[in-house]
Design an enzyme around this catalytic site. Structure first.
Site, mmCIF file in Angstrom:
data_model
loop_
_atom_site.group_PDB
_atom_site.id
_atom_site.type_symbol
_atom_site.label_atom_id
_atom_site.label_comp_id
_atom_site.label_asym_id
_atom_site.label_seq_id
_atom_site.Cartn_x
_atom_site.Cartn_y
_atom_site.Cartn_z
ATOM 1 N N ASN A 9 0.858 -1.184 0.000
ATOM 2 C CA ASN A 9 0.000 0.000 0.000
ATOM 3 C C ASN A 9 0.894 1.233 0.000
ATOM 4 O OD1 ASN A 9 -1.909 1.981 0.376
ATOM 5 N ND2 ASN A 9 -2.443 1.375 2.459
ATOM 6 N N LYS A 11 0.086 4.278 -0.296
ATOM 7 C CA LYS A 11 -0.585 5.429 0.310
ATOM 8 C C LYS A 11 -0.364 6.682 -0.562
ATOM 9 C CE LYS A 11 -0.342 3.198 4.788
ATOM 10 N NZ LYS A 11 -0.182 3.334 6.255
ATOM 11 N N HIS A 96 -9.487 0.556 5.207
ATOM 12 C CA HIS A 96 -8.209 0.826 5.875
ATOM 13 C C HIS A 96 -8.440 1.765 7.049
ATOM 14 C CE1 HIS A 96 -4.098 2.194 6.582
ATOM 15 N NE2 HIS A 96 -3.695 1.120 5.909
ATOM 16 N N GLU A 98 -6.948 4.248 8.136
ATOM 17 C CA GLU A 98 -6.816 5.682 7.848
ATOM 18 C C GLU A 98 -8.080 6.226 7.198
ATOM 19 O OE1 GLU A 98 -2.011 5.145 7.364
ATOM 20 O OE2 GLU A 98 -3.244 5.417 5.574
ATOM 21 N N GLU A 168 -4.916 -5.141 10.713
ATOM 22 C CA GLU A 168 -3.963 -4.067 10.963
ATOM 23 C C GLU A 168 -4.219 -3.480 12.352
ATOM 24 O OE1 GLU A 168 -4.570 -0.943 8.093
ATOM 25 O OE2 GLU A 168 -6.665 -0.764 8.671
ATOM 26 N N GLY A 174 2.641 2.720 11.163
ATOM 27 C CA GLY A 174 3.474 3.909 11.064
ATOM 28 C C GLY A 174 4.134 4.323 12.365
ATOM 29 N N SER A 213 3.279 -2.503 10.420
ATOM 30 C CA SER A 213 4.743 -2.370 10.462
ATOM 31 C C SER A 213 5.452 -3.688 10.192
ATOM 32 C CB SER A 213 5.190 -1.779 11.812
ATOM 33 O OG SER A 213 4.713 -0.462 11.963
#
Length: 252
Positions: A9, A11, A96, A98, A168, A174, A213
């Site tokens: 991904n 992003k 996702h 985010e 996730e 991140g 990660s």
């Protein structure tokens, strides 16, 4: 055996020119890796057409990072599943963390996106995962179960057969933190049991990816776990060598 998958991904990173170079490097490196490992790259919308062209015939598939809830119409700034599929894209990431956190996506939103994805022949990579406070409160299993039940339970058996799930842990995205291999296995097994409660033995064939990660240094330990079938890779997917090294972790 379930498919072994490494999905990148990207992003909101890379220009189209940079993305083309990254795609070329991944496609070149893929030639040295067993076809038993499936590679997917998910660049920004602006890169999709060129990345599809670059990767065609290389064994590297292409996915989008999201799609609209509607097929077409007056929705400024949106990109539909039909548009994405018309480029030769095969996959789409949905749910996702985010998107949930920054853009308020709910299960209702994701059910509409799921319908669009399937109607246009895209395979969803559906993301689930808990926030730090939800894990610390002991609610992580319930949170993930609800995210599955509220969306995946609406699929037909035929649609479910094409699904990929990505776990996730939001607290590990991140941040440099990673769930331990045992924590990942525990949640992946929970996800598979939740899917099996609705879809039976078919859930044994559903790929479940780890997406927090994951990098070359920990991929081998994670992928060795029974219910961890690969990774949804963020930062490490922006360098071809590290992304390819993660794929090679299956072969060690």
């Amino acid at each position: 055996m379930r498919r072994k998958i490494v999905a990148g991904n990207w992003k909101m990173n890379t220009t189209p020119a940079e993305g083309a170079e990254l795609a070329k490097a991944v496609a070149a490196g893929k030639k040295e890796i067993c076809d038993c490992v499936n590679f997917i790259v998910c660049p920004p919308y602006t890169h999709l057409s060129e990345v599809v062209r670059i990767t065609r015939g290389t064994g590297v598939a292409v996915g989008a990072q999201d799609c609209a809830t509607e097929e077409k119409g007056a929705f400024t700034g949106e990109v539909s599943a039909r548009m994405i599929a018309s480029l030769g894209v095969e996959y789409v990431i949905l749910g996702h963390s985010e998107r949930r956190q920054y853009y308020g996506e709910t299960s209702e939103t994701l059910n509409r996106k799921m319908r669009q994805a399937y109607a246009n022949g895209l395979t969803p990579i559906y993301c689930v995962g808990e926030k730090l406070e939800e894990r610390e409160d002991g609610r992580h299993f319930d949170v993930v179960k609800a995210q599955l039940e509220e969306v995946i339970y609406h699929l037909t058996p035929e649609q479910f057969e094409r699904l990929i799930v990505a776990y996730e842990p939001v607290w590990a995205i991140g941040t440099g933190k990673t769930a331990t291999a045992d924590q990942a296995q525990e949640m992946h097994a929970h996800i598979r049991r939740t899917l099996a409660a609705k879809f039976g033995a078919t859930a044994e064939q559903t790929p479940i990816l780890y997406g927090g990660s994951c990098k070359p240094s920990n991929a081998g330990e994670l992928f060795a776990k029974e219910d961890v079938d690969g990774g949804l890779i963020g930062g490490a997917a922006l360098e071809a060598d590290s992304f390819l090294q993660i794929g090679k972790a299956f072969l060690k």
